[in-house]
Design a protein around this motif. Sequence first.
Motif, PDB file in Angstrom:
ATOM      1  N   SER A  55       0.815  -1.228   0.000  1.00  0.00           N
ATOM      2  CA  SER A  55       0.000   0.000   0.000  1.00  0.00           C
ATOM      3  C   SER A  55       0.838   1.262   0.000  1.00  0.00           C
ATOM      4  O   SER A  55       0.294   2.368   0.038  1.00  0.00           O
ATOM      5  N   GLY A  56       2.147   1.128   0.008  1.00  0.00           N
ATOM      6  CA  GLY A  56       3.020   2.293  -0.032  1.00  0.00           C
ATOM      7  C   GLY A  56       3.383   2.849   1.329  1.00  0.00           C
ATOM      8  O   GLY A  56       4.056   3.886   1.411  1.00  0.00           O
ATOM      9  N   ILE A  57       2.975   2.151   2.387  1.00  0.00           N
ATOM     10  CA  ILE A  57       3.276   2.612   3.734  1.00  0.00           C
ATOM     11  C   ILE A  57       4.632   2.040   4.172  1.00  0.00           C
ATOM     12  O   ILE A  57       4.892   0.854   3.996  1.00  0.00           O
ATOM     13  N   GLU A  58       5.455   2.893   4.754  1.00  0.00           N
ATOM     14  CA  GLU A  58       6.779   2.446   5.192  1.00  0.00           C
ATOM     15  C   GLU A  58       6.692   1.752   6.553  1.00  0.00           C
ATOM     16  O   GLU A  58       5.960   2.193   7.437  1.00  0.00           O
ATOM     17  N   ARG A  59       7.416   0.690   6.670  1.00  0.00           N
ATOM     18  CA  ARG A  59       7.546  -0.007   7.945  1.00  0.00           C
ATOM     19  C   ARG A  59       8.981  -0.504   8.087  1.00  0.00           C
ATOM     20  O   ARG A  59       9.723  -0.589   7.112  1.00  0.00           O
ATOM     21  N   VAL A  60       9.364  -0.820   9.321  1.00  0.00           N
ATOM     22  CA  VAL A  60      10.735  -1.242   9.597  1.00  0.00           C
ATOM     23  C   VAL A  60      10.822  -2.757   9.489  1.00  0.00           C
ATOM     24  O   VAL A  60      10.021  -3.481  10.086  1.00  0.00           O
ATOM     25  N   GLU A  61      11.831  -3.223   8.727  1.00  0.00           N
ATOM     26  CA  GLU A  61      12.074  -4.653   8.564  1.00  0.00           C
ATOM     27  C   GLU A  61      13.553  -4.955   8.760  1.00  0.00           C
ATOM     28  O   GLU A  61      14.401  -4.089   8.539  1.00  0.00           O
ATOM     29  N   LYS A  62      13.835  -6.179   9.161  1.00  0.00           N
ATOM     30  CA  LYS A  62      15.221  -6.632   9.205  1.00  0.00           C
ATOM     31  C   LYS A  62      15.600  -7.102   7.809  1.00  0.00           C
ATOM     32  O   LYS A  62      14.980  -8.001   7.240  1.00  0.00           O
ATOM     33  N   ARG A  63      16.648  -6.493   7.236  1.00  0.00           N
ATOM     34  CA  ARG A  63      17.084  -6.809   5.883  1.00  0.00           C
ATOM     35  C   ARG A  63      18.552  -7.223   5.872  1.00  0.00           C
ATOM     36  O   ARG A  63      19.325  -6.844   6.761  1.00  0.00           O
ATOM     37  N   LYS A  64      18.926  -7.992   4.873  1.00  0.00           N
ATOM     38  CA  LYS A  64      20.314  -8.387   4.686  1.00  0.00           C
ATOM     39  C   LYS A  64      20.962  -7.436   3.687  1.00  0.00           C
ATOM     40  O   LYS A  64      20.493  -7.320   2.543  1.00  0.00           O
ATOM     41  N   LEU A  65      22.028  -6.783   4.134  1.00  0.00           N
ATOM     42  CA  LEU A  65      22.673  -5.751   3.325  1.00  0.00           C
ATOM     43  C   LEU A  65      24.128  -6.135   3.072  1.00  0.00           C
ATOM     44  O   LEU A  65      24.781  -6.763   3.906  1.00  0.00           O
ATOM     45  N   MET A  66      24.632  -5.724   1.926  1.00  0.00           N
ATOM     46  CA  MET A  66      26.014  -5.989   1.564  1.00  0.00           C
ATOM     47  C   MET A  66      26.546  -4.822   0.740  1.00  0.00           C
ATOM     48  O   MET A  66      25.876  -4.352  -0.179  1.00  0.00           O
ATOM     49  N   ASN A  67      27.745  -4.359   1.077  1.00  0.00           N
ATOM     50  CA  ASN A  67      28.411  -3.362   0.253  1.00  0.00           C
ATOM     51  C   ASN A  67      29.232  -4.054  -0.825  1.00  0.00           C
ATOM     52  O   ASN A  67      29.837  -5.099  -0.587  1.00  0.00           O
ATOM     53  N   ILE A  68      29.243  -3.463  -2.011  1.00  0.00           N
ATOM     54  CA  ILE A  68      30.130  -3.924  -3.084  1.00  0.00           C
ATOM     55  C   ILE A  68      31.057  -2.771  -3.434  1.00  0.00           C
ATOM     56  O   ILE A  68      30.608  -1.661  -3.711  1.00  0.00           O
TER      57      ILE A  68
END
Length: 443
Positions: free
Chosen positions: A396-409
Amino acid sequence: MGRFTFRLPDIGEGIAEAEIVAWHVKVGDMVEEDGRLADMMTDKATVEMESPVAGMVLEVAGETGDVIAIGSPLVVLEIEGEGNQVDGDAGREAAKSAPAAIVEEPALPEEPAAKPEPVLAPEPVSVSPTAPVEPVPAVTGTAAPSPRAPAGHARVMASPAVRKRAADLGIDLGEVRPAEDGRVRHADLDAFLAYNSAGGFQPAGHRGRDEQVRVIGLRRRIAENMAASKRNIPHFAYVEEYDVTALEELRGQLNEGRGERPKLTMLPFLITAICKLIPKYPMLNAHYDDEAGVVARYGSVHLGMAAQTPAGLMVPVIRDAQDRNLWQLAAEISRLAAAARDGSAKSGELSGSTITVTSLGPMGGVATTPVINRPEVAIIGPNRIVERPMFVKDASGIERVEKRKLMNISMSCDHRVVDGWDAASFAQDLKNLIEAPALILAG
């Protein structure tokens, strides 16, 4: 008996010299026909030298780390028969006077055992009432006080082992209260440490030894190549953050049903994404000849894969990476990494890369600035994956906080050939593929 000179043979097209990286014989050794003599390293590979004849080693042409020209004497052998030295006494004298020749040095005589240092007085010893007591001979001489022994505590009774342990811990024995008979024991030191745990008596570490290590073989090649790369190439770095949550989910699903196929890591996905983008960014898949002023752009992606081995850093090459699927890439990565580690990689598998990927896996750090593998113009380094909270929009376009996996390249590029705009554009297009992994698998 005759003398046979084994000269360094031509071991590769365009090779003028080779470095001695290991000797398997020494002066005085007997060697069989086809026996191992030495390992020689060229710009392309390490080659094992074998003796064409049997005999005794008379001379060897240098130490490990020395560079020998093709055609120069490597080993002189004493053999049955006439040998192959036909230049007479003059040739022998010239060979003996050659600066590269070394002979085995005679073993040095063992040093006499060190004399015990004189002491001022014997330490008191506990004896049983019935045990005979032998007289203690008088001791002469002057002893230097221990650097750790404080003044005023010379009469503390303790065994040599306890004294050594106290000295190693930096403890003044005069501050330790003995439990019985006025003699400090190990249990008394333990009690002292327990009640003074914040006193800093535990050593910070063990003292190592000073040593000098010659930089030879592969380690010297690495040093020379890295120095030439940093000296000649104006590097610039670009780092971007990638959300790899969806990619890690896809990777897990594919691995669950892989059967006998090799396990997929992050690298096959990254390599596939790079190969998809190279036609759009051909300047990244190139060599720069700075002397001729020519950039050679390649249609095929011969991807170098930096691999850590016991001997040092090697870069085996995945040929025509653009023609392989994920499973084929995973198998080739595993095969080349194993060949590099055990030293079985062929010279053709260690040269000819057009762009390189370097990865330290879980130790990849937050960001890196890898050194370009000259004469290439770009190198790409994925860093470790971390989990962080992020703002994510739902359906619906609403922002919420989630745990995400991030990686720098991280990317390093040759600024003479690659502009910052091109590197940034490539990184953003790579981000679109990595964060929507279905696009990586699409034709």
